[in-house]
Design a protein around this motif. Sequence first.
Motif, short mmCIF file in Angstrom:
data_model
loop_
_atom_site.label_atom_id
_atom_site.label_comp_id
_atom_site.label_asym_id
_atom_site.label_seq_id
_atom_site.Cartn_x
_atom_site.Cartn_y
_atom_site.Cartn_z
N LYS A 178 9.03 -15.23 -25.41
CA LYS A 178 8.42 -14.49 -26.61
C LYS A 178 8.76 -13.13 -26.34
CE LYS A 178 4.05 -15.58 -25.93
NZ LYS A 178 2.52 -15.57 -25.76
N PRO A 179 8.37 -12.36 -27.54
CA PRO A 179 8.90 -10.75 -27.56
C PRO A 179 7.85 -10.09 -26.84
CG PRO A 179 8.17 -11.55 -29.66
CD PRO A 179 8.27 -12.68 -29.03
N ALA A 180 7.95 -8.94 -26.48
CA ALA A 180 7.01 -8.21 -25.65
C ALA A 180 5.64 -7.75 -26.46
CB ALA A 180 7.73 -6.96 -25.19
N SER A 181 6.08 -7.60 -27.87
CA SER A 181 4.93 -7.37 -28.94
C SER A 181 4.06 -8.67 -28.79
CB SER A 181 5.55 -7.28 -30.17
OG SER A 181 6.32 -8.47 -30.62
N ALA A 182 4.35 -9.80 -28.48
CA ALA A 182 3.41 -10.87 -28.37
C ALA A 182 2.76 -11.41 -27.14
CB ALA A 182 4.07 -12.20 -28.86
N LEU A 183 2.96 -10.55 -26.11
CA LEU A 183 2.30 -10.89 -24.92
C LEU A 183 0.55 -10.82 -25.10
CD1 LEU A 183 4.28 -8.46 -22.46
CD2 LEU A 183 4.27 -11.20 -22.50
N THR A 184 0.01 -11.70 -24.47
CA THR A 184 -1.16 -11.65 -24.29
C THR A 184 -1.88 -10.86 -23.10
OG1 THR A 184 -1.53 -13.91 -22.91
CG2 THR A 184 -1.28 -14.27 -25.19
N ALA A 185 -3.16 -10.71 -23.01
CA ALA A 185 -3.72 -9.97 -22.13
C ALA A 185 -3.63 -10.73 -20.71
CB ALA A 185 -5.20 -10.03 -22.25
N ALA A 186 -3.61 -12.09 -20.65
CA ALA A 186 -3.45 -12.84 -19.64
C ALA A 186 -1.88 -12.65 -19.26
CB ALA A 186 -4.02 -14.20 -19.81
N GLU A 187 -1.00 -12.67 -19.99
CA GLU A 187 0.57 -12.71 -19.51
C GLU A 187 0.62 -11.11 -19.09
OE1 GLU A 187 1.86 -15.92 -22.60
OE2 GLU A 187 1.93 -13.82 -23.39
N ALA A 188 0.15 -9.97 -19.82
CA ALA A 188 0.35 -8.79 -19.30
C ALA A 188 -0.27 -8.58 -18.09
CB ALA A 188 -0.24 -7.81 -20.39
N ALA A 189 -1.35 -9.07 -17.57
CA ALA A 189 -1.77 -9.01 -16.45
C ALA A 189 -1.28 -9.88 -15.22
CB ALA A 189 -3.34 -9.53 -16.40
N ARG A 190 -0.31 -10.85 -15.46
CA ARG A 190 0.28 -11.50 -14.75
C ARG A 190 1.75 -10.52 -14.55
NH1 ARG A 190 0.36 -17.47 -17.15
NH2 ARG A 190 2.46 -17.53 -16.22
N LEU A 191 2.36 -10.03 -15.51
CA LEU A 191 3.39 -8.92 -15.22
C LEU A 191 2.91 -7.79 -14.43
CD1 LEU A 191 4.99 -8.95 -18.82
CD2 LEU A 191 6.05 -10.19 -16.72
N ALA A 192 1.89 -7.35 -14.64
CA ALA A 192 1.36 -6.07 -13.76
C ALA A 192 1.16 -6.49 -12.27
CB ALA A 192 0.06 -5.58 -14.35
N ALA A 193 0.68 -7.94 -12.10
CA ALA A 193 0.31 -8.27 -10.85
C ALA A 193 1.58 -8.50 -9.89
CB ALA A 193 -0.33 -9.56 -11.02
N VAL A 194 2.75 -8.76 -10.48
CA VAL A 194 4.12 -8.69 -9.52
C VAL A 194 4.43 -7.44 -9.21
CG1 VAL A 194 4.39 -10.90 -10.51
CG2 VAL A 194 5.53 -9.10 -11.33
N LEU A 195 4.19 -6.36 -9.89
CA LEU A 195 4.86 -5.22 -9.80
C LEU A 195 5.08 -4.67 -8.24
CD1 LEU A 195 3.65 -3.07 -12.72
CD2 LEU A 195 6.07 -3.86 -12.31
#
Length: 235
Positions: free
Chosen positions: A179-196
């Motif tokens: 999906k596009p970055a504009s459609a990221l959910t809160a849970a998906e965004a948290a998962r992306l931040a978690a791997v940084l």
Amino acid sequence: MKARKRSRWKKLLWLPVWLAAFSVLQVLALRWIDPPTSSFMLIRQVDAWRAGEEGFALRQQWRDLEAISPHLPISVVAAEDQKFPQHHGFDLDAMRAAHAGNARGGRIRGASTITQQVAKNLFLWSGGGYVRKGIEAWYTLLIELLWPKQRILEVYVNIAEFGDGVYGAEAAAQAFFRKPASALTAAEAARLAAVLPAPRRWSAANPGPYVQRRAAWIQRQVRQLGGPAYLEGSS
């Protein structure tokens, strides 16, 4: 002969001045010009060539902050740098805590702010050493002085590595969630931040127990900060 030596020394003495002036112009220009790549991306590409990784391809697509889900910027702030709106590039309290913890022989901790990470990822190379740290500090000061906070966040979420060869919010959203970055959910965004901290070790697409726990913690921190509204006052 002596006159020639003096001329050579004068040129050498002027070199730091010219380098400093170049760095100021470089950072000032990138306040408005979107960087097409970063130092870390170029280094990863060269490493792939040297290792003979024939199928390797960098993935990165720039997206303005308005085209990225507001859940992602607040998630990375909650995960990496909760004092981002208040500090001026360096979190002195976090640096003191990290130094104290490392001095006690505990797990090695860092205290890099988002601004420091932008400076390092965009202009420098990984690793330690006083020279690299000094250059990073200089670029951090310039970025904080010449860019608004929203621009710092915008660049960060576009150049951060979220997986091996996957840089920026748009490429990560497409690669891991289709999906596009504009459609990221809160849970998906948290998962992306978690791997940084280690995007080549952990996966946002197939999160293990650690990433799941960290993503849940990030979501709690986001709620405590007040959600995306926490960043609205950043200038």
